[in-house]
Structures are given as C-alpha cells and as structure tokens.
Design a protein around this motif. Structure first.
Motif, mmCIF file in Angstrom:
data_model
loop_
_atom_site.group_PDB
_atom_site.id
_atom_site.type_symbol
_atom_site.label_atom_id
_atom_site.label_comp_id
_atom_site.label_asym_id
_atom_site.label_seq_id
_atom_site.Cartn_x
_atom_site.Cartn_y
_atom_site.Cartn_z
ATOM 1 N N TYR A 147 -9.819 8.390 1.647
ATOM 2 C CA TYR A 147 -8.921 7.770 0.662
ATOM 3 C C TYR A 147 -9.527 7.913 -0.724
ATOM 4 N N ASN A 163 3.072 6.507 9.014
ATOM 5 C CA ASN A 163 2.757 5.727 7.826
ATOM 6 C C ASN A 163 2.783 4.228 8.102
ATOM 7 N N GLU A 164 3.734 3.773 8.931
ATOM 8 C CA GLU A 164 3.836 2.341 9.197
ATOM 9 C C GLU A 164 2.605 1.815 9.938
ATOM 10 N N TYR A 220 -0.448 3.154 9.595
ATOM 11 C CA TYR A 220 -1.488 3.123 8.554
ATOM 12 C C TYR A 220 -1.403 1.824 7.753
ATOM 13 N N LEU A 221 -0.198 1.442 7.383
ATOM 14 C CA LEU A 221 -0.008 0.237 6.580
ATOM 15 C C LEU A 221 -0.454 -1.012 7.342
ATOM 16 N N ARG A 222 -0.076 -1.108 8.608
ATOM 17 C CA ARG A 222 -0.383 -2.298 9.393
ATOM 18 C C ARG A 222 -1.847 -2.350 9.815
ATOM 19 N N ASN A 279 -4.522 -0.434 8.481
ATOM 20 C CA ASN A 279 -5.543 -0.179 7.466
ATOM 21 C C ASN A 279 -5.149 -0.609 6.056
ATOM 22 N N SER A 280 -3.943 -1.113 5.878
ATOM 23 C CA SER A 280 -3.429 -1.441 4.540
ATOM 24 C C SER A 280 -3.493 -0.225 3.623
ATOM 25 N N ALA A 281 -3.200 0.923 4.188
ATOM 26 C CA ALA A 281 -3.254 2.189 3.455
ATOM 27 C C ALA A 281 -2.043 3.026 3.842
ATOM 28 N N THR A 282 -1.963 4.226 3.292
ATOM 29 C CA THR A 282 -0.850 5.118 3.603
ATOM 30 C C THR A 282 -1.379 6.483 4.036
#
Length: 253
Positions: free
Chosen positions: A78, A103-104, A106-108, A110-113
């Motif tokens: 990142y 992507n969803e 990653y968000l859940r 790692n709080s990332a995209t």
C-alpha cells in the motif's frame, strides 16, 4: 464441522511478531554493520509493515547497497507510485501480499482497497524489482475458489507465468482467533488452480507436510529442494536448470 483450533505456542497467541511495541530501533548504519558482521548477503524489511517506516527503510536500503548487500521488501504493497519509484533502485526483490481479490473483503478485513495493491505489484515489476506474490487463505474470508481463479488469471495476464505465487496457511491469531487454521486441502486446491491458469511457480507456505521445492517447468525435476527455510539442494546453474538447461527466472547470484 470446523476443524479444531490447535493449541498454539504462547508466542503466537500474543502475536509478538506483528503487534510488539517498538522499544528500540537501531540506526540504519548499525543494521547494515550487523548484517555484514553476521555474514548476511541481504536484509529483509518485514514484520510489521515496512512502508510505515519508509524513510528509515529507504536510508537503510541505500547504505546496504553501498555495502554490497541486497534488499528484500515484504509488504502489503500500500504505497503511492512516487515513493515506490524512489525506493526501487535500491530494492532487489519484493514479496507483496495480495490479501484478497475482492474489494469488499479488502475493506472489511484490512480497511483498505484492492486497486492500489494491484498497481504496486505491476509497477514494482516494471521498475525492475523481482516480485513474488503472496495470498493468505483465511477460512470464510478468502477461501473463495472462483475468486482465487480470477486472481490467478489476472496474475498470469499482468505479471506473467514466471512470477511466483505463494498460498499461505492462516492460523487463528489476534482479531481472528475465532476462526480455524486453513485446511491443507484448501491450499492444495488453490495451488492446482494456479497451475491450471498457467503460473509456473506456485508454493504453499506455513505447512511442513507440503513440498515447497522449485521444479523445472520443462523437465519437472526439482531444482531447489527446501526443508522449511533451509535449502537442501540447489541444481540451478547460472540461472538455468542443471538437468535440461531451461531458464529458471529469479535472483540466483
């Protein structure tokens, strides 16, 4: 039925590798001096995320290069393109953790995209860094075989067949202690999918009973035989298979 969670050593329960407090960080020159003193040929920047300490890593990499050492980057990837370009001339190899191909997730998780990590992987390769990709298979999170197949197809198309892919076994630690270790069958299935998609070098990690050797893609003979982190046999000669002469991509000097 979920597999039983094994009784892990206390070290793992405390997650001391990734969650430990920083008590003392030696000066960059001392890191290089100690590496030389211990007869190391390279320095690996890992655990926890080296991008967090970007300036420190960059300074150490520059000094290491001057001292004739190679630099290895183990990262979640990142990072913006400009600092990556600044770091690239001093970085020999990178293992980049592609944590999911949705992507969803990653968000859940790692709080990332996803896209910035994909960009880092492709850009690092273009900048001349030897790249290997790691995917941690987490039960109920990333053990989606359709997603794994899509990830492998992207890997082959954008990175090429020679870029190694590692599937790692997950163990229940830190905030995911409620889960269970990745079943070995799931790891073997992911490895088969990657091979089917045309990736030449696919490894399974964190599982002692699964062979982690490197095989020549042409004659299929083992050219690097490993036992954990120990190399038991190396049949690569000047970057080529010692049996049939096929080029084995990598950094071998």
């Amino acid at each position: 039925m979920q597999p039983a969670v094994p009784q892990l050593p206390e070290l793992y329960h405390k997650s001391t590798v990734s969650q430990r407090h920083r008590d003392h960080q030696p000066a960059a020159r001392k890191v290089v001096e100690e590496a030389k003193r211990e007869g190391c040929s390279s320095i690996a920047y890992t655990y926890s995320e080296p991008i967090v300490w970007y300036e420190y890593v960059l300074e150490t990499c520059k000094l290491a290069k001057k001292a004739g050492l190679k630099n290895i980057w183990v990262t979640a990837g990142y990072i913006n393109e400009a600092p990556l370009k600044e770091l690239a001339p001093y970085m020999d190899a990178a293992n980049i953790n592609l944590k999911s191909f949705k992507n969803e997730i990653y968000l859940r998780l790692n709080s990332a995209t996803l896209q910035p990590v994909m960009d880092t992987i492709t850009n690092a390769l273009k900048l001349g860094i030897w790249v290997e990709v790691t995917n941690l298979i987490i039960p109920t999170w990333t053990d989606d075989y359709e997603m794994i197949r899509k990830m492998c197809a992207w890997h082959k198309e954008n990175l090429g067949a020679d870029v190694p892919l590692h599937f790692l076994r997950f163990f229940p630690l830190y905030k995911l202690e409620n889960l269970y270790p990745t079943p070995t069958d799931a790891l073997r299935r992911a490895q088969t999918i990657a091979h089917d998609e045309g990736i030449k070098y696919v490894y399974v990690g964190n599982v002692a009973e699964i062979d982690s050797s490197t095989y020549c893609p042409a004659c299929k003979k083992p050219v690097v035989v490993r036992d954990g982190y120990t190399i038991k046999k190396n049949a690569i000669n000047k970057g080529k298979c010692g049996y049939c002469g096929t080029v084995i991509k990598g950094i071998w000097t």
